[in-house]
Scaffold this active site. Structure first.
Site: not given
Length: 426
Positions: A37, A87, A122, A262, A333
């Protein structure tokens, strides 16, 4: 089952909610794994035996044979690279492929002929081969398909959900050719006990992933719209849904805030690709608009309820319980609770935010809200139970009400306390 060479070294890029569990699982199955990372603040705690996201136990981290690093030089010698980076979307609701392109640039200098790159993030159909492929080729001088093997296996991680863990959910795999797909299967089959689904193409797998969350987004948008209608009719939405749910084929979706990395994001990847092809989606974007307005709707409904009780709005204090995008996880998030805070501020209402999964200091430093560690009893003019953390549910509605003044309004967004346990719910 296909097997990998015994000297295969796997690098997992991105040690968040997706990459870390995957890397640890691969290491448990005797793969040589390096978890990489770019953020030292993510890697250093792991080197010290602690997952900064709070999803993995210290024992699982300290007992692992894998290596943690934020030095790209440590990627040398790896022949398999799994990209598990976020993403997100831009402010204009367009895909932000920056993290993926950054990951490609990081690994490209370490690619050797025959290396395999698997994307788990994704994306819209076409990204793996049309975006990642050229980026990897440009940085390595190797040719995709001939010298670099590309594959796609979308993550299905659900933060805070121990039942539907990576091992217990069927995983889609896809690759550019059958030989590469066999190599992908050899990596994931020992880890995913629920089994693998071999898709016919990478684009098919990319499309399958992006519609999973788009479908859920639309179903929630539908019941959110029901809620908007029923509130005007004076009907309790959850009672209506309970009655309708007695039919065998009625789907059990409930209204609520739709945030996270998501459901509130992925549909924009599909609509972006559709618009590139000259098709302008209508249903998907309509659902997004409905879900994106629910935080404002909650705040405005609360203000109306306060006025109905002759509670002064300007200068009022409201307690918001929960800030993460869902219950029992620390992931903030794209949380839509932020919309509630912002809308209340437009009415000159002071909002204190309490979330035991995040902590007051982090709420203040990273999110700019007034985080508190422990609400004082009898302090608030209104209370919004925004996230159904188990800590809040275990308190019970009476203890939550005690945090407010006499006659304070309690808005239980998810209805965890039932109709009698709150004044308002979606």
């Amino acid at each position: 089952m296909p097997r990998l060479a015994t000297d295969t070294r796997i690098a997992v890029l991105g040690l968040g909610y997706v990459g870390l569990p995957l890397a640890l699982a691969l290491a448990r199955n005797n793969f040589e794994v390096i978890g990489f990372d770019t953020r030292p603040e993510a890697v250093i705690p792991l080197c010290n035996g602690t997952d900064p996201n709070g999803e993995i136990s210290d024992a699982a981290v300290t007992s692992s044979t894998m290596t943690f690093s934020y030095d790209a030089a440590d990627l040398a010698g790896c022949s398999v690279f799994i990209i598990a980076v976020p993403t997100p979307i831009t402010d204009a609701k367009a895909p932000d492929l920056g993290p993926i392109l950054s990951a490609c640039a990081t690994i490209a200098p370490h690619l050797t002929e025959g290396a395999m790159v698997i994307l788990e993030s994704t994306v819209y159909p076409g990204v793996t081969e049309e975006v990642c492929g050229p980026a990897l080729a440009a940085g390595s001088g190797l040719k995709p398909r001939d010298q670099i093997k590309l594959a796609y296996s979308p993550e299905r991680v659900n933060p805070g959900d121990a039942e539907h863990s990576m091992e217990n959910v069927v995983k889609i795999i896809a690759a550019q050719d059958d030989e590469t797909l066999d190599r992908v299967e050899a990596i994931y089959a020992p880890v995913v006990k629920a089994g693998l689904h071999r898709a016919s193409s990478i684009a098919t797998a990319e499309a399958a992933k992006v519609i999973e969350n788009t479908q859920r987004d639309l179903n929630i948008a539908l019941v959110n719209e029901f809620s908007l209608i029923f509130s005007r009719l004076g009907l309790d939405t959850l009672e209506v849904l309970e009655a309708a749910g007695t039919k065998w084929n009625f789907l059990p979706f409930r209204p609520g805030l739709v945030g996270g990395h998501c459901i509130g994001v992925d549909p924009y990847y599909l609509t972006y690709r559709a618009e590139q092809l000259g098709y302008h989606p209508q249903v998907i974007l309509a659902g997004r608009r409905i879900n994106d307005q629910m935080g404002v709707h909650v705040a405005q409904t609360m203000v109306k309820a306060m006025l109905a009780r002759n509670i002064g709005v300007r200068g009022a204090r409201v307690l918001i319980m929960g800030y993460t995008f869902k219950e029992n996880c620390a992931d903030t998030r794209n949380t839509r609770v932020a919309d509630i805070v912002s809308e209340l501020a437009s009415y000159s209402i002071t909002a204190d935010v309490h979330d035991p999964w995040v902590g007051a200091q982090k709420l203040q430093d990273q999110h700019g809200v007034n985080g508190i560690d422990a609400p004082d009893r009898g302090t608030y003019d209104a209370i919004i139970l925004a996230v159904g953390h188990s800590e809040f549910v275990e308190m019970g509605s009476d203890a939550v009400r005690d945090l407010g003044k006499q006659g304070a309004v309690l808005f239980d967004i998810k209805g965890v306390f039932g109709k009698s346990g709150s004044d308002l719910r979606l």
